[in-house]
Design an enzyme around this catalytic site. Structure first.
Site, PDB file in Angstrom:
ATOM      1  N   CYS A  54     -43.093 -15.730  12.310  1.00 29.75           N
ATOM      2  CA  CYS A  54     -42.010 -15.096  11.549  1.00 29.75           C
ATOM      3  C   CYS A  54     -41.841 -13.651  12.008  1.00 29.75           C
ATOM      4  O   CYS A  54     -40.729 -13.125  12.118  1.00 29.75           O
ATOM      5  CB  CYS A  54     -42.317 -15.121  10.057  1.00 29.75           C
ATOM      6  N   HIS A 113     -38.908 -10.760  12.670  1.00 31.83           N
ATOM      7  CA  HIS A 113     -38.774  -9.890  11.492  1.00 31.83           C
ATOM      8  C   HIS A 113     -39.969  -8.971  11.278  1.00 31.83           C
ATOM      9  O   HIS A 113     -40.238  -8.557  10.156  1.00 31.83           O
ATOM     10  CB  HIS A 113     -38.567 -10.758  10.249  1.00 31.83           C
ATOM     11  N   ARG A 129     -33.843 -22.060   4.192  1.00 32.62           N
ATOM     12  CA  ARG A 129     -33.900 -20.983   5.184  1.00 32.62           C
ATOM     13  C   ARG A 129     -35.255 -20.946   5.888  1.00 32.62           C
ATOM     14  O   ARG A 129     -35.341 -20.841   7.118  1.00 32.62           O
ATOM     15  CB  ARG A 129     -33.627 -19.647   4.485  1.00 32.62           C
ATOM     16  N   CYS A 147     -36.373 -21.691   9.796  1.00 32.49           N
ATOM     17  CA  CYS A 147     -37.149 -20.742  10.601  1.00 32.49           C
ATOM     18  C   CYS A 147     -38.281 -21.458  11.324  1.00 32.49           C
ATOM     19  O   CYS A 147     -38.539 -21.207  12.511  1.00 32.49           O
ATOM     20  CB  CYS A 147     -37.717 -19.638   9.711  1.00 32.49           C
TER      21      CYS A 147
END
Length: 274
Positions: free
Chosen positions: A183, A187, A231, A235
């Site tokens: 992740c 981000h 969502r 991902c």
């Protein structure tokens, strides 16, 4: 037809921006592309199709359904039976009746099972946009919308809530899959972009209506309403990880990590995405 008109206008804006980019320097081109995307979203926000999902969710909340022919009006989302306003911005949280930390979607599954007698596997093993999973998405959209413009304040008083935060943090930075992604690959740093869009830094407060505070959202590109569960699932798909089970501890833990980091941010849901 109104929505189609807005899409056409938005595409014209994007096309105009593309023309300007060819005449401008790199810095100006980057600024123009971001502004064009923001204009696109603003043009679609008036008449956001998410309104239809929200209306369906409101109807489902009070409708008697399932083997027990009952509504969800006594569902406890953390603030007491039937209390909806303000519940979303305090989820995920620990629930004594299940002995687990649950997010909005997993808590709705619990209520649909216990109050209405709906089989949880119909949702967990279901498909996005179909059957009871689609109903869960609509319910989540309506519930979340009742806390719009309210600030996130996820509780961390229970040991399990703090444990889930630490688990979510580890998952956020865990690399794997065919491309060795995490992740954090998208981000975990400031200033990253993909497909002309800024990628928010989610290890700290990202700002109102950004990241965790922006879902559920309507995805224009595929005409679907996406909750945070959806969502996060996508991902993992993009990272080439195996698909997590719906409402799994993995996705809930990530929700705790992102939600706690978003403390003070105001919810903007339901939003609209590309």
């Amino acid at each position: 037809m109104r929505l189609k008109g807005r899409n056409s206008a938005a595409l014209a804006v994007a096309a105009a921006a593309t023309g300007l980019m060819a005449l401008a320097g790199p810095a100006q081109a980057q600024k123009t592309s971001i502004e064009a995307i923001e204009e696109y979203r603003e043009m679609l926000q008036d008449g956001n199709p998410a309104d239809l999902f929200e209306a369906k969710g409101e109807e489902l909340w009070s409708k008697k359904r399932g083997p027990k022919n009952a509504s969800l009006e006594q569902c406890d989302l953390g603030l007491g039976p039937g209390v909806v306003k303000g519940a979303f911005v305090q989820l995920p949280r620990y629930f004594a009746d299940t002995g687990k930390v649950q997010d909005l979607e997993s808590r709705l599954v619990t209520c649909m099972s216990t109050l209405q007698g709906i089989d949880p596997q119909d949702i967990i093993k279901g498909q996005w946009g179909k059957g009871e999973r689609a109903n869960t998405t609509a319910l989540a959209t309506w519930v979340a919308a009742q806390s719009k413009d309210m600030s996130f304040a996820l509780p961390q008083s229970h040991p399990q809530e703090r444990t889930m935060y630490q688990v979510g943090k580890r998952l956020f930075f865990m690399r794997g899959g065919a491309h060795d992604f995490a992740c954090a690959s998208c981000h975990g740093e400031e200033g990253k972009r993909i497909r002309l869009q800024d990628l928010p830094l989610l290890t700290k407060n990202p700002g109102d209506g950004v990241g965790f505070a922006a879902w559920p959202a309507y995805r224009v590109s595929n005409g679907q309403m996406w909750t945070m569960q959806h969502r996060l699932n996508d991902c993992y798909r993009q990272q080439r990880f195996p698909e997590p089970d719906f409402a799994s501890d993995v996705t809930v833990a990530l929700g705790v990590f992102l939600g706690v980091n978003a403390k003070g941010d105001k919810s903007a849901v339901p939003t609209i995405k590309r």
